[in-house]
Design a protein around this motif. Structure first.
Motif, PDB file in Angstrom:
ATOM      1  N   PRO B 153       9.301  -2.658 -19.531  1.00 44.45           N
ATOM      2  CA  PRO B 153       9.400  -3.982 -20.157  1.00 44.45           C
ATOM      3  C   PRO B 153      10.787  -4.213 -20.765  1.00 44.45           C
ATOM      4  N   VAL B 154      11.380  -5.335 -20.455  1.00 45.41           N
ATOM      5  CA  VAL B 154      12.724  -5.681 -20.945  1.00 45.41           C
ATOM      6  C   VAL B 154      12.758  -7.148 -21.319  1.00 45.41           C
ATOM      7  N   VAL B 155      13.450  -7.464 -22.395  1.00 49.82           N
ATOM      8  CA  VAL B 155      13.699  -8.860 -22.735  1.00 49.82           C
ATOM      9  C   VAL B 155      15.142  -8.934 -23.217  1.00 49.82           C
ATOM     10  N   CYS B 156      15.865  -9.929 -22.757  1.00 51.83           N
ATOM     11  CA  CYS B 156      17.269 -10.083 -23.135  1.00 51.83           C
ATOM     12  C   CYS B 156      17.471 -11.287 -24.051  1.00 51.83           C
ATOM     13  N   ALA B 157      18.550 -11.215 -24.824  1.00 49.71           N
ATOM     14  CA  ALA B 157      18.966 -12.381 -25.600  1.00 49.71           C
ATOM     15  C   ALA B 157      19.936 -13.119 -24.695  1.00 49.71           C
ATOM     16  N   GLY B 158      19.471 -14.192 -24.099  1.00 51.78           N
ATOM     17  CA  GLY B 158      20.340 -14.936 -23.186  1.00 51.78           C
ATOM     18  C   GLY B 158      20.153 -14.503 -21.741  1.00 51.78           C
ATOM     19  N   ARG B 159      20.291 -15.434 -20.842  1.00 51.33           N
ATOM     20  CA  ARG B 159      20.108 -15.136 -19.415  1.00 51.33           C
ATOM     21  C   ARG B 159      21.128 -14.121 -18.926  1.00 51.33           C
ATOM     22  N   PRO B 160      20.657 -13.068 -18.255  1.00 48.89           N
ATOM     23  CA  PRO B 160      21.574 -12.031 -17.744  1.00 48.89           C
ATOM     24  C   PRO B 160      22.526 -12.634 -16.734  1.00 48.89           C
TER      25      PRO B 160
END
Lengths: 338, 338
Positions: B153-160
């Motif tokens: 599971p991964v979540v980023c701040a801002g679109r990669p």
DNA sequence: TTGTAAGCGTTATCAA
DNA sequence: TTGATAACGCTTACAA
């Protein structure tokens, strides 16, 4: 989108089979033992690479009784922490740098609420970490002392207020304040006020002590109002001082944030800085160089405090003896406000 | 002072003996199974309390394959992070709050150096955490995509930026900038410049896009200089703009720090704000309300971004499906600089 | 120098 | 509803 797959990770066993050796040998190679024949080491390393083997830390920690992780406990205290304060981020950064070098993990815990504090206690006393760093204590928190007594390595930022004999790292608050106040005196200021920090924190206490001792030694009056290191509290305290001592000609604030608010409050009150009133802060946060006018302040190395605390903790965790306290230097940075 | 003692912690076994039941039953009670008779639960709980039993997380994690911890990866990038920036501390705080509620640990990792990045990769791909949060990416880091493909599971701040389909949470950068620039136009500004952020970060790119689109739509020229979100870079960019476009009457800076530096640079150049030049920033850090004059800026909730990222990650880790992106709102806060 | 084997403290699967 | 018992993946005496 969803996570979850069944990617089976290779185990020591798999690497051993592939390399044609025993699990023990693989373990030795992985842990850098020198007693393994070079060609075998080579074979093992190849197998590790081919399989993409990564040790299971839980399994390792189960047998070694180490976790290779360190907790950094921060008081959450509503908006204070992480608001505009650079102290905590600085400590985090210093700790992270030093732990990275030691290949240990940084587990961050907030201990603001009662529930948070309880969680921190459970976790740390449960030996889920190899050591605990306390960043700034409020009041007489008994937890550091408790952990120390349990034999869990602990290092605090600042001397614990409950008198527990726990190793700590701090900066020379009194020395820094003394230099600041003397600077004011040498420049002819005679009505030197102070916006003190919270008196349930060692930094607040010591910075006030430094102020009191220095003005008293010079035969000047103690003119104090209290804040809690935040800008809002600094503005309120500045108003109080202006009301109580309209003839004030200097302000020493125990934090740059309070000094920043004082600068604005003074301007709004029609006082010129430094012509009418000299202002000195404490911390030398980045903003200090950008205030109007730029702030004279007492500098200390925030990141270095975090690093030093961590170094001490790692020594302790390695079974070494350390000094009960390390005091880092402070320095007066003269800009335009005083 | 030294650490180290041999405080043997009680195990499930010890609790089981004391309560006169099997290990399995103790495990059930500890984990809140409802299939255990009430009197037995009672006895077990008493034994747990008396012995001060705390589960060994390594042992648990070994069998459950969960670690109950989440990594928050931050780009270290020298002084940038944690310098005066409130973004990262805010995200940390939001993540910590949300994880505390879920009773999971926050493992903080810096990925600035190559070694740091490698360490993060090893640790996260090694499944030592139940999920990974990326706070602000530089360039097209392939790691988030790699982890997502591994089922982590991964979540980023801002679109990669590398186009990987990784879930992310961001703020409405373009909308916020559009409102800011329109505000300048509506107030009669016609030579609107922009101090853009770094173009290897999604926030820098989007904020510049918002500026370009809005001035172009109004038939105004694009007048841009580049910074990297820091004060120093903001001052340099402001100098460039003043040299290249002496007739400028407004500045939109992609971060409050750069706007703050612009304010000072303009004052030093003899321009009055907002009379001669209007200035708008982005972020609404606490300092924005204390600049001279107070800064008009685009606000977004930093802590909320951290919280939302964490909520999404926890859902993902629980096997739930989530939206690929969540966009948080921005708002123009009008103060005195524009 | 290498291998064997005994745990480390849980949880989970079966039976009872 | 409860209890044996077999994993989980690794380290480390101890043997060979």
């Amino acid at each position: 989108m969803t996570g979850m797959t069944t990617a089976q990770r290779p185990t020591l066993e798999a690497v051993a089979r592939r390399a044609g050796v025993s699990r023990a040998t693989v373990s030795r190679v992985v842990n850098g033992s020198t007693t393994v024949a070079e060609p075998i080491q080579e074979a093992v390393r190849r197998a590790v690479a081919e399989l993409g083997y990564v040790p299971n830390l839980a399994a390792r920690s189960l047998v070694t009784q180490r976790t290779d992780s360190v907790a950094l406990v921060m008081p959450e205290e509503a908006t204070r922490v992480f608001s505009d304060d650079q102290v905590f981020p600085g400590i985090i950064r210093g700790a992270a740098q030093e732990l990275e070098a030691a290949d240990k993990q940084l587990v961050l815990m907030l201990a603001g609420s009662a529930a948070g504090h309880e969680r921190v206690e459970r976790y740390t006393t449960g030996r889920h970490v190899d050591g605990v760093l306390f960043a700034s204590l409020h009041g007489a928190d008994p937890l550091p002392g408790t952990l120390a007594r349990l034999g869990i390595p602990v290092v605090c930022a600042g001397r614990p207020l409950d008198g527990a004999r726990v190793p700590y790292v701090d900066v020379d608050n009194v020395g820094g304040v003394t230099r600041a106040v003397r600077h004011l005196i040498e420049n002819g200021r005679r009505r030197i006020t102070s916006i003190a920090g919270p008196q349930d924190m060692i930094a607040g206490i010591e910075r006030l002590t430094g102020y009191r001792e220095t003005v008293t030694a010079a035969g000047l009056p103690e003119l104090v109002a209290y804040g809690d290191f935040t800008r809002e509290s600094g503005a309120a305290a500045m108003h109080q001082l202006l009301t109580a001592h309209p003839d004030l000609d200097a302000v020493f604030a125990a934090s740059d944030l309070m000094a920043h608010a004082a600068l604005r409050t003074l301007r709004e009150a029609g006082r010129r800085v430094p012509d009418d009133v000299a202002v000195i802060g404490f911390d030398d946060i980045e903003t200090a160089a950008y205030t109007e006018p730029p702030l004279t302040t007492v500098r200390w190395e925030i990141v270095e405090l975090g690093r030093e605390m961590t170094r001490q903790l790692l020594r302790l965790a390695a079974g070494e003896a350390i000094e009960e306290s390390v005091i880092l230097p402070t320095e007066l940075v003269v800009r335009e406000s005083a």
